[in-house]
Design a protein around this motif. Structure first.
Motif, PDB file in Angstrom:
ATOM      1  N   GLU A   1      -9.446   4.881   1.456  1.00 19.85           N
ATOM      2  CA  GLU A   1      -9.084   4.386   0.135  1.00 19.85           C
ATOM      3  C   GLU A   1     -10.086   4.803  -0.937  1.00 19.85           C
ATOM      4  OE1 GLU A   1      -6.416   2.268  -1.126  1.00 19.85           O
ATOM      5  OE2 GLU A   1      -5.570   3.264   0.628  1.00 19.85           O
TER       6      GLU A   1
ATOM      7  N   VAL B   1       0.819  -1.212   0.000  1.00 22.38           N
ATOM      8  CA  VAL B   1       0.000   0.000   0.000  1.00 22.38           C
ATOM      9  C   VAL B   1       0.849   1.255   0.000  1.00 22.38           C
ATOM     10  CG1 VAL B   1      -1.978  -1.098   1.095  1.00 22.38           C
ATOM     11  CG2 VAL B   1      -0.207  -0.081   2.515  1.00 22.38           C
TER      12      VAL B   1
ATOM     13  N   GLU C   1      -7.683  -5.233   1.750  1.00 21.85           N
ATOM     14  CA  GLU C   1      -7.315  -4.738   0.418  1.00 21.85           C
ATOM     15  C   GLU C   1      -8.110  -5.457  -0.666  1.00 21.85           C
ATOM     16  OE1 GLU C   1      -3.242  -5.690   0.857  1.00 21.85           O
ATOM     17  OE2 GLU C   1      -2.754  -3.859   1.964  1.00 21.85           O
TER      18      GLU C   1
END
Length: 404
Positions: free
Chosen positions: A262, A52, A195
């Motif tokens: 995100e 990330v 994720e």
């Protein structure tokens, strides 16, 4: 002088990045998003750990679709199978001809499958079912009808990923653990799982969904009774000095905060479904949900307050038979909790439009026009004007006054 120096460093960093990663580059590395020569995004995502640190802030994504947020969201649940089949026409007609104005559509469903086929070569391709042939085309129809689209993404209940990657799940006697319904969960302590799901949410945003609704943002029910008998990793939480309950709450809350951050550049709202009873306790002992902490990290909180799912907590002996009273009691409690937050989210509860035969030995309480309207009325009288209606088979009661 210090401020000028920081500005100068920032400008130099931007210049260097523009040289290293020129516009139109087609090179990719795990976790990065780039633009190809045609200006289309490409993403190299696996279900291997993503770095990330290589994700850079970027422009707000534009799907090419235009939706206005309704005066108050009043929606129904739609499975991927319904959304991609002939039933979608009748569901659109229901919303279009009533005071309803939104649909919550499965994009990642309860087993862990995507409900549409991503582009060829996507790491999610083998996890997909082709229920929805062309999701962007589907949303184009909703755009024309003025129906607000919400993507439902089931997170930690995921038999598909658990069986593909047992190391991301909970194991018992060397095998993936399943609950009494033969459902497997993946581990909320594993950031790789975070994720994996957020990338699916990004795909939904790119298709044109205006909101991402995360469901099953929790550990399995009753986990406090089996956490010591199952094999699983604590991931980055292994050094936490907190007890098991607070550690689970921390992991679930951190996921929600991560997802919202995100998705910031996608112009979508972030919503979370949460058990109604989570509002009645400081924190749930097993599943890791803390109502206030989750609410502080979302745009919309959707408590599942189906009367059939309650015990006599509010002093109502048979809540399923008293939908108005149950919803009224819950709404009063939730309002007090949200009033105590600095930036409370929109409250948009899930209400019931189904029967609960498992509660009865004899005749089953039927849910129809009066029962659905009773729940809506109770919410509205408590200042809650948004709601979602759940029926697993997408069979909704007709002639309901949805704008009481």
């Amino acid at each position: 002088m210090e401020k000028m120096r920081r500005v100068l460093y920032a400008l130099i960093s931007v210049l260097l990045l523009s040289i290293i990663i020129p516009f139109g580059s087609t090179s990719k590395s795990s976790g990065e998003e780039v633009l190809n020569a045609n200006g289309h995004k490409e993403r190299a995502i696996g279900i291997e750990p993503l770095d990330v640190s290589k994700n850079f802030k970027r422009f707000t994504y534009d799907s090419g679709l235009n939706f206005e947020y309704p005066d108050a969201v009043r929606g129904i649940y739609v499975t991927g199978n319904s959304a991609g089949g002939s039933r979608m026409d009748s569901l659109i007609d229901l919303v279009d001809s009533t005071e309803l104005n939104a649909m919550v559509i499965d994009i990642k469903e309860d087993n862990g499958n995507l409900t549409f086929k991503p582009e060829k070569g996507s790491p999610y391709e083998e996890m997909a079912k082709p229920y929805i042939d062309d999701p962007h085309k589907m949303l184009k129809v909703l755009e024309e009808k003025g129906i607000y689209p919400i993507a439902r993404v089931v997170v930690f209940k995921d038999s598909v990923l658990a069986n593909k990657r047992p190391d991301l799940s909970f194991k018992q006697n060397g095998k993936v653990w399943v609950n009494g319904k033969d459902e497997a969960f993946v581990n909320p302590f594993k950031k790789e799982v975070w994720e994996y799901n957020v990338e699916i949410a990004k795909m939904a945003a790119e298709i044109g969904f205006q909101e991402i609704q995360f469901d099953y943002v929790r550990f399995p029910e009753g986990f406090e009774n089996r956490d010591k008998e199952l094999d699983y990793t604590l991931g980055d939480y292994k050094d936490s000095k907190k007890g098991n309950v607070k550690r689970r709450v921390e992991a679930v809350t951190d996921f929600v905060a991560y997802a919202r951050e995100e998705l910031e550049n996608y112009g979508v709202d972030v919503a979370v479904d949460i058990f109604g009873y989570a509002a009645t306790v400081e924190e749930t002992p097993g599943i890791g949900q803390n109502f206030s902490k989750i609410s502080e990290n979302v745009d919309v909180i959707s408590s599942m307050i189906y009367p059939s799912h309650w015990t006599s907590h509010f002093g109502i002996e048979n809540p399923d038979e008293e939908p108005y009273k149950l919803v009224n009691e819950y709404a009063e409690l939730e309002n007090k909790l949200l009033d105590g937050l600095d930036n409370p989210p929109v409250s948009r509860p899930w209400i019931q439009d189904f029967e609960a035969p498992w509660l009865y030995d004899g005749p089953v309480k039927q849910y129809g026009k009066s029962e659905v309207e009773a729940q809506i009325k109770a919410l509205k009288e408590n200042g809650i004007n948004e709601y979602l209606i759940w029926n697993a088979g997408n069979s909704y009661t007709e002639n309901v006054d949805f704008a009481l």
